[in-house]
Design an enzyme around this catalytic site. Structure first.
Site, PDB file in Angstrom:
ATOM      1  N   ASN A 131      -4.395  -4.880  -9.278  1.00 23.96           N
ATOM      2  CA  ASN A 131      -4.317  -5.311  -7.882  1.00 23.96           C
ATOM      3  C   ASN A 131      -4.521  -4.095  -6.972  1.00 23.96           C
ATOM      4  OD1 ASN A 131      -3.127  -5.772  -5.275  1.00 23.96           O
ATOM      5  ND2 ASN A 131      -2.152  -7.604  -6.071  1.00 23.96           N
ATOM      6  N   HIS A 171      -2.960  -2.173  -2.264  1.00 25.16           N
ATOM      7  CA  HIS A 171      -2.333  -1.035  -1.583  1.00 25.16           C
ATOM      8  C   HIS A 171      -3.272   0.147  -1.370  1.00 25.16           C
ATOM      9  CE1 HIS A 171       1.118  -3.340  -1.077  1.00 25.16           C
ATOM     10  NE2 HIS A 171       1.346  -3.485  -2.370  1.00 25.16           N
ATOM     11  N   ARG A 230      -4.276   4.390   8.758  1.00 20.55           N
ATOM     12  CA  ARG A 230      -4.987   5.254   9.692  1.00 20.55           C
ATOM     13  C   ARG A 230      -6.129   4.551  10.432  1.00 20.55           C
ATOM     14  NH1 ARG A 230      -4.646  10.978   9.601  1.00 20.55           N
ATOM     15  NH2 ARG A 230      -2.426  11.330   9.626  1.00 20.55           N
ATOM     16  N   HIS A 256      -5.265  -9.738  -2.605  1.00 23.35           N
ATOM     17  CA  HIS A 256      -4.550 -10.772  -1.840  1.00 23.35           C
ATOM     18  C   HIS A 256      -4.967 -10.674  -0.380  1.00 23.35           C
ATOM     19  CE1 HIS A 256      -0.280 -12.493  -0.707  1.00 23.35           C
ATOM     20  NE2 HIS A 256      -1.262 -13.201  -0.194  1.00 23.35           N
ATOM     21  N   ARG A 259      -4.064 -11.689   2.838  1.00 25.67           N
ATOM     22  CA  ARG A 259      -2.923 -12.292   3.528  1.00 25.67           C
ATOM     23  C   ARG A 259      -3.358 -12.834   4.882  1.00 25.67           C
ATOM     24  NH1 ARG A 259       2.353 -10.665   1.191  1.00 25.67           N
ATOM     25  NH2 ARG A 259       3.225 -11.752   2.972  1.00 25.67           N
ATOM     26  N   ARG A 299      -2.801  -7.669   6.483  1.00 22.62           N
ATOM     27  CA  ARG A 299      -2.113  -6.371   6.555  1.00 22.62           C
ATOM     28  C   ARG A 299      -2.702  -5.361   5.576  1.00 22.62           C
ATOM     29  NH1 ARG A 299       3.714  -7.827   3.921  1.00 22.62           N
ATOM     30  NH2 ARG A 299       3.680  -9.369   5.572  1.00 22.62           N
ATOM     31  N   HIS A 300      -3.329  -5.829   4.502  1.00 26.31           N
ATOM     32  CA  HIS A 300      -4.008  -4.871   3.622  1.00 26.31           C
ATOM     33  C   HIS A 300      -5.468  -5.284   3.414  1.00 26.31           C
ATOM     34  CE1 HIS A 300      -2.285  -7.696   0.728  1.00 26.31           C
ATOM     35  NE2 HIS A 300      -1.096  -7.153   0.751  1.00 26.31           N
ATOM     36  N   GLU A 316      -6.059 -13.833  -4.559  1.00 23.56           N
ATOM     37  CA  GLU A 316      -4.730 -14.367  -4.233  1.00 23.56           C
ATOM     38  C   GLU A 316      -4.705 -14.819  -2.792  1.00 23.56           C
ATOM     39  OE1 GLU A 316      -1.435 -11.813  -4.783  1.00 23.56           O
ATOM     40  OE2 GLU A 316      -1.941 -11.413  -6.860  1.00 23.56           O
ATOM     41  N   THR A 318       6.564  -8.090   0.507  1.00 23.39           N
ATOM     42  CA  THR A 318       5.642  -8.440  -0.571  1.00 23.39           C
ATOM     43  C   THR A 318       5.927  -9.892  -0.936  1.00 23.39           C
ATOM     44  OG1 THR A 318       4.934  -7.867  -2.818  1.00 23.39           O
ATOM     45  CG2 THR A 318       7.252  -7.524  -2.320  1.00 23.39           C
ATOM     46  N   THR A 319       5.212 -10.424  -1.934  1.00 25.28           N
ATOM     47  CA  THR A 319       5.403 -11.828  -2.305  1.00 25.28           C
ATOM     48  C   THR A 319       6.745 -11.952  -3.015  1.00 25.28           C
ATOM     49  OG1 THR A 319       3.025 -11.876  -2.611  1.00 25.28           O
ATOM     50  CG2 THR A 319       4.251 -13.778  -3.380  1.00 25.28           C
ATOM     51  N   GLU A 347       1.011 -18.065 -13.210  1.00 25.91           N
ATOM     52  CA  GLU A 347       1.411 -16.666 -13.297  1.00 25.91           C
ATOM     53  C   GLU A 347       2.912 -16.627 -13.064  1.00 25.91           C
ATOM     54  OE1 GLU A 347      -1.039 -13.680 -11.481  1.00 25.91           O
ATOM     55  OE2 GLU A 347       0.677 -12.340 -11.193  1.00 25.91           O
ATOM     56  N   HIS A 378       4.135  -8.866 -11.106  1.00 23.21           N
ATOM     57  CA  HIS A 378       4.944  -8.432  -9.961  1.00 23.21           C
ATOM     58  C   HIS A 378       5.991  -7.417 -10.404  1.00 23.21           C
ATOM     59  CE1 HIS A 378       6.769  -8.295  -6.018  1.00 23.21           C
ATOM     60  NE2 HIS A 378       5.715  -8.960  -5.573  1.00 23.21           N
ATOM     61  N   GLY A 379       5.821  -6.207  -9.868  1.00 24.01           N
ATOM     62  CA  GLY A 379       6.818  -5.161 -10.086  1.00 24.01           C
ATOM     63  C   GLY A 379       6.720  -4.443 -11.422  1.00 24.01           C
ATOM     64  N   GLY A 436      -0.157  -3.960  -9.555  1.00 20.71           N
ATOM     65  CA  GLY A 436      -0.736  -3.272  -8.411  1.00 20.71           C
ATOM     66  C   GLY A 436       0.055  -2.075  -7.956  1.00 20.71           C
ATOM     67  N   HIS A 437       1.179  -2.332  -7.301  1.00 21.80           N
ATOM     68  CA  HIS A 437       1.911  -1.294  -6.575  1.00 21.80           C
ATOM     69  C   HIS A 437       2.194  -0.066  -7.444  1.00 21.80           C
ATOM     70  CE1 HIS A 437       5.634   0.550  -4.922  1.00 21.80           C
ATOM     71  NE2 HIS A 437       4.959   0.420  -3.799  1.00 21.80           N
TER      72      HIS A 437
HETATM   73  N1  PXP Z   1       0.760 -11.095  -9.063  1.00 26.23           N
HETATM   74  C1  PXP Z   1       0.898 -11.694  -7.864  1.00 26.23           C
HETATM   75  C2  PXP Z   1       0.662 -13.164  -7.786  1.00 26.23           C
HETATM   76  C3  PXP Z   1       1.227 -10.948  -6.713  1.00 26.23           C
HETATM   77  O1  PXP Z   1       1.371 -11.567  -5.525  1.00 26.23           O
HETATM   78  C4  PXP Z   1       1.369  -9.548  -6.830  1.00 26.23           C
HETATM   79  C5  PXP Z   1       1.686  -8.733  -5.627  1.00 26.23           C
HETATM   80  O2  PXP Z   1       0.728  -8.905  -4.650  1.00 26.23           O
HETATM   81  C6  PXP Z   1       1.196  -8.978  -8.091  1.00 26.23           C
HETATM   82  C7  PXP Z   1       0.914  -9.770  -9.190  1.00 26.23           C
HETATM   83  C8  PXP Z   1       1.285  -7.495  -8.291  1.00 26.23           C
HETATM   84  O3  PXP Z   1       2.571  -7.044  -8.017  1.00 26.23           O
HETATM   85  P1  PXP Z   1       2.824  -5.490  -7.928  1.00 26.23           P
HETATM   86  O4  PXP Z   1       2.015  -4.977  -6.806  1.00 26.23           O
HETATM   87  O5  PXP Z   1       4.301  -5.404  -7.689  1.00 26.23           O
HETATM   88  O6  PXP Z   1       2.411  -4.907  -9.247  1.00 26.23           O
END
Ligand code: PXP
Length: 251
Positions: free
Chosen positions: A12, A15, A23, A48, A50, A54-55, A75, A105-106, A156, A199-200, A221-222
């Site tokens: 992902n 970010h 900037r 994603h 949104r 925002r990103h 997404e 975040t989601t 997911e 996620h995470g 992603g993050h």
């Molecule tokens: N999967 C989904 C559906 C998400 O919304 C996100 C965050 O945008 C992720 C995965 C990735 O999460 P993370 O950025 O915490 O790794």
């Protein structure tokens, strides 16, 4: 190939756009990040769009659709605006997520069970257009069954609560969350859904998720984008690939 079969890694890149937008201007470029991710072994790119942009922005989706050689997992929230954008682009996959403007975040999964009639009508044209439709849900039986009922092909499972408990050293909660994810992955597979997770996730907590046999893809992603500050994007992804492959081979 590992005994558990391959596990796809979706990277992902939201970010990268977050840093760019801090900037204004054009750098760092999310498409450039996506191309590096492809080279480093990502099986897909997730972005994603949104509602508040925002990103990722509309032009990023145009560029990713034109420039990627791996599939794009798009997404989005289940809104009319996003529906039209998805139908115009016809990405490989559409992952429906809940969206609240004030969240960082989601935060939770989509309530498919409460909105099943509308979501069934919403996803039918996306599937007809050729996109694989995925529901981002908590590990909850009602949500898994509702996802199948409305015609989604993929779920997911939200790993955020597991990752948070793991990071806080709360092993009892982490184990409980992990067990729920395991059970719902098995149920979803039994009723014909493909299972993804995300996620995470980090190098430290991804192994038990990667060892769930029904999980076919993780989206991360993050952590990867943060780790790229220290080791570079390609090496950060290669290390995640190595951790996933080791987990799968050992599991
Ligand atoms: N999967 C989904 C559906 C998400 O919304 C996100 C965050 O945008 C992720 C995965 C990735 O999460 P993370 O950025 O915490 O790794």
């Amino acid at each position: 190939m590992s005994p558990l079969g391959p596990l796809r890694l979706g990277v992902n890149i939201d970010h990268v756009a977050t840093v760019r937008n801090a900037r204004g201007g054009a750098v760092p470029d999310p498409l450039r990040a996506a191309k590096i991710a492809e080279e480093a072994g990502a099986d897909g790119i997730t972005a994603h769009l949104r509602e508040d942009r925002r990103h990722i922005r509309d032009a990023d989706i145009d560029a990713l659709m034109d420039g990627l050689t791996v599939p794009l997992n798009f997404e989005m929230a289940a809104t009319d605006e996003m529906h039209a954008i998805a139908l115009r682009h016809k990405p490989h996959a559409v992952c429906l997520v809940p969206e609240r403007r004030e969240e960082r975040t989601t935060e939770g999964g989509l309530d498919v069970a409460r909105d099943d009639n509308r979501l069934a009508r919403f996803i039918a044209p996306l599937r007809e257009a050729g996109s694989r439709v995925s529901m981002f849900i908590a590990a909850d039986e009602a949500q898994v069954r509702a996802s199948q009922r409305i015609g989604a092909e993929v779920i997911e499972l939200h790993t955020g609560a597991y990752c948070e408990a793991f990071a806080e050293g709360d092993t009892a909660t982490a184990d409980k969350e992990l067990n729920a994810i395991r059970e719902m992955a098995a149920l979803a597979h039994d009723i014909g859904l493909e299972v993804h997770a995300g996620h995470g996730l980090t190098y430290d907590d991804v192994t038990p998720i990667a060892q769930i046999p029904q999980v076919m893809e993780v989206n991360i992603g993050h952590f990867i984008i943060g780790e790229a500050i220290f080791r570079g994007l390609g090496p950060a992804i290669q290390e995640m690939r190595r951790v996933l492959d080791a987990a799968r081979a050992a599991g």
